[in-house]
Write an enzyme that holds these catalytic residues in place. Structure first.
Site, mmCIF file in Angstrom:
data_model
loop_
_atom_site.group_PDB
_atom_site.id
_atom_site.type_symbol
_atom_site.label_atom_id
_atom_site.label_comp_id
_atom_site.label_asym_id
_atom_site.label_seq_id
_atom_site.Cartn_x
_atom_site.Cartn_y
_atom_site.Cartn_z
ATOM 1 N N MET B 30 76.248 -28.129 3.818
ATOM 2 C CA MET B 30 75.367 -27.504 2.837
ATOM 3 C C MET B 30 73.907 -27.641 3.296
ATOM 4 O O MET B 30 72.976 -27.478 2.504
ATOM 5 C CB MET B 30 75.574 -28.126 1.461
ATOM 6 C CG MET B 30 77.026 -28.007 0.993
ATOM 7 S SD MET B 30 77.212 -27.689 -0.777
ATOM 8 C CE MET B 30 76.557 -29.199 -1.467
ATOM 9 N N PHE B 32 70.366 -29.440 5.056
ATOM 10 C CA PHE B 32 69.601 -30.677 4.939
ATOM 11 C C PHE B 32 70.294 -31.763 5.770
ATOM 12 O O PHE B 32 70.634 -32.829 5.279
ATOM 13 C CB PHE B 32 69.453 -31.097 3.469
ATOM 14 C CG PHE B 32 68.147 -31.802 3.215
ATOM 15 C CD1 PHE B 32 66.950 -31.099 3.263
ATOM 16 C CD2 PHE B 32 68.101 -33.173 2.964
ATOM 17 C CE1 PHE B 32 65.730 -31.742 3.059
ATOM 18 C CE2 PHE B 32 66.889 -33.823 2.762
ATOM 19 C CZ PHE B 32 65.703 -33.108 2.798
ATOM 20 N N GLY B 36 74.870 -38.222 9.632
ATOM 21 C CA GLY B 36 76.315 -37.990 9.506
ATOM 22 C C GLY B 36 76.702 -36.629 10.056
ATOM 23 O O GLY B 36 77.638 -36.514 10.853
ATOM 24 N N HIS B 37 75.956 -35.595 9.650
ATOM 25 C CA HIS B 37 76.236 -34.245 10.160
ATOM 26 C C HIS B 37 76.085 -34.187 11.678
ATOM 27 O O HIS B 37 76.879 -33.544 12.371
ATOM 28 C CB HIS B 37 75.246 -33.231 9.568
ATOM 29 C CG HIS B 37 75.322 -33.079 8.079
ATOM 30 N ND1 HIS B 37 74.253 -33.377 7.259
ATOM 31 C CD2 HIS B 37 76.320 -32.657 7.271
ATOM 32 C CE1 HIS B 37 74.600 -33.131 5.998
ATOM 33 N NE2 HIS B 37 75.843 -32.702 5.976
ATOM 34 N N GLY B 147 83.651 -35.837 7.871
ATOM 35 C CA GLY B 147 83.413 -37.274 7.883
ATOM 36 C C GLY B 147 84.428 -38.001 7.017
ATOM 37 O O GLY B 147 84.873 -37.477 6.002
ATOM 38 N N LYS B 149 83.653 -40.608 5.425
ATOM 39 C CA LYS B 149 82.911 -41.221 4.306
ATOM 40 C C LYS B 149 83.313 -40.553 3.004
ATOM 41 O O LYS B 149 83.568 -41.215 2.013
ATOM 42 C CB LYS B 149 81.403 -41.075 4.536
ATOM 43 C CG LYS B 149 80.588 -41.738 3.441
ATOM 44 C CD LYS B 149 79.478 -42.588 4.005
ATOM 45 C CE LYS B 149 78.704 -43.293 2.907
ATOM 46 N NZ LYS B 149 77.725 -42.408 2.278
ATOM 47 N N VAL B 176 79.227 -43.336 10.253
ATOM 48 C CA VAL B 176 78.208 -43.990 11.095
ATOM 49 C C VAL B 176 77.605 -45.141 10.297
ATOM 50 O O VAL B 176 77.341 -45.005 9.104
ATOM 51 C CB VAL B 176 77.090 -42.994 11.469
ATOM 52 C CG1 VAL B 176 76.161 -43.614 12.504
ATOM 53 C CG2 VAL B 176 77.685 -41.697 11.994
ATOM 54 N N SER B 186 71.642 -41.021 3.100
ATOM 55 C CA SER B 186 70.273 -40.699 2.704
ATOM 56 C C SER B 186 69.879 -41.488 1.455
ATOM 57 O O SER B 186 68.711 -41.637 1.134
ATOM 58 C CB SER B 186 70.129 -39.195 2.456
ATOM 59 O OG SER B 186 71.201 -38.731 1.668
ATOM 60 N N ARG B 187 70.880 -42.046 0.749
ATOM 61 C CA ARG B 187 70.581 -42.811 -0.465
ATOM 62 C C ARG B 187 70.108 -44.229 -0.177
ATOM 63 O O ARG B 187 69.577 -44.892 -1.076
ATOM 64 C CB ARG B 187 71.820 -42.880 -1.348
ATOM 65 C CG ARG B 187 72.140 -41.548 -1.968
ATOM 66 C CD ARG B 187 73.550 -41.546 -2.485
ATOM 67 N NE ARG B 187 73.854 -40.313 -3.178
ATOM 68 C CZ ARG B 187 75.051 -39.972 -3.590
ATOM 69 N NH1 ARG B 187 76.058 -40.805 -3.393
ATOM 70 N NH2 ARG B 187 75.270 -38.840 -4.205
#
EC number: 6.3.2.1
Lengths: 282, 282
Positions: B30, B32, B36-37, B147, B149, B176, B186-187
């Site tokens: 999506m 941003f 991870g991407h 991922g 995650k 990762v 990102s959090r």
């Protein structure tokens, strides 16, 4: 001609064929092949390097009141007919192969179901799109062939393919007819002689309706009455429905325009016949 | 690197590439892009001739209480990162391109939704499988990268691909982590210093749980209590859930065996962190 019973072998065979640049034409069936199927196969044979036929009686598209176990089967005959008409590969899986466990994801038709024959078969088209999503991924055809006789199925399959961008061209194939215009069907043998003589009025009335539309009639109710009048005048059949919709969206029209379908179902003493005409106005 | 905004051009480009025998690796996002991407892209780059990335904020997977309009966007930055990591083609369609009219057929997840984070996001995974069915047909990858995650999403996508025989290999890519084991997110920037020092206990507790299982513990309740104890002892985080399921079916287990997932979510003052471990017992 090869007969393949497993998903894995079928998919690998088709991927392999595609990687060598061969075009694949595909005819999905529930077996017990009749002249309609053979027309689809012939058309696929004309237009492709490789022709794949699937024979699978899909339990998901039978309703609770419809008898799956009595659906006719004759694989030896189907196999011989397929070979004669140039089929290269028959995909012939078992129910256990196609549905080994309950599906974790389902495919459901939201539109175009509550008209024509779909009205009386709730859930039927969910079963159709579910099995076709599987079969399209397994067979990976360039083109898939469907008869226009089952126009509602064709419209729904076109919706599935367009909405989800399957890289497949859906090829509609015209209904095969007797010399007098009657749509060929395995049900025609159940007509008594008098009914068989009357039955061509179904197609005649569709063509006459097309003529009056081409001459300017745009009121769907008037066209429907016109067809009903002709059928009642020239046969003892009991009209189940005569309907006109936009095509392929199958929406009611206040004024006739664009691409339309005129469809009808008529009950004779021992056979219910359907027919339709799809054309563009103007 | 090419940026393609239309379905038709993207699909034709990919069919063309495939016909020349090129393998296609695909990373759906999506936008941003974060680390991870980029790990998914790097893996796709290693394993394929061609790497396709899609950037599409899919409105169908946002719930009524989730703010689609505030979802972060920075295409210029995404584009630069993609190019730097060797992406060949970005598919970047508009919402109107992907959903021009209401769908006539829908794809719905029937299983694996009422656990983990899915419990609080009804309809979310229907949106995910709907857009992925479209994207898989448009991009036609040999391999698609996800991922671990978001293990529930991965399990559901594996269900979709297996149930419907998409000719695609789903490649799970390991989470990762920072040097101290904390899953990158990102959090994490929203953790206060004390919380950041405590947060590695999430992964430590997962690894410790794996150890006691390998040493013979087979009672899921005991393993869950053990993890809860460790997290409460070593952090101020509030446990949202600690769950153990079979993987990828996400069913509760009375006795631990086979392939399992241990997953947890913990709320800190301004960040809710998730993590999981998937492994096979014995």
């Amino acid at each position: 001609m090869k007969v393949i019973p497993t998903i894995r072998e079928m998919q690998q065979t088709m991927i392999q064929a595609k990687s060598t640049g061969k075009s694949i034409g595909y005819v999905p069936t529930m077996g017990f092949l009749h002249e309609g199927h053979l027309t689809l196969i012939d058309k696929a044979r004309e237009e492709n390097d490789l022709v794949a036929l699937s024979i699978f009686v899909n339990p998901l598209q039978f309703g609770p009141t419809e008898d799956l176990s009595s659906y006719p089967k004759d694989f030896a005959r189907d196999r011989a007919l397929a070979e004669k008409h140039g089929v290269d590969i028959i995909f012939y899986p078992s129910v256990e192969e196609m549905y080994p466990v309950p599906l974790s994801v389902t495919v459901n038709v939201k539109d175009r179901t509550d008209v024509l024959c779909g009205k009386s078969r709730p859930g039927h088209f969910d079963g159709v799109v579910t099995v076709l999503t599987k079969l399209f991924h397994i067979v990976q055809p360039n083109k898939a062939y469907f008869g226009t006789k089952d126009a509602q199925q064709l419209a729904i399959v076109e919706g599935l393919v367009n909405d989800f961008h399957f890289p497949i061209e859906i090829v509609p194939v015209e209904t095969v007819r007797e010399e007098d215009g009657l749509a060929k069907s395995s049900r025609n043998v159940n007509l008594i002689l008098e009914e068989r003589e009357q039955a061509p009025v179904l197609y005649e009335s569709l063509q006459a309706a097309k003529s009056i539309i081409e001459e300017g009639e745009r009121n769907p109710e008037k066209v429907i009455s016109f067809i009903q009048g002709l059928i009642r005048e020239k046969s003892n059949g009991v009209i189940d429905y005569v309907q006109i919709y936009s095509y392929p969206n199958l929406k009611e029209l206040e004024r006739l325009e664009g691409r339309i379908i005129i469809a009808l179902a008529v009950k004779f003493s021992k056979a219910r016949l359907i027919d339709n005409l799809i054309f563009t106005i103007g």
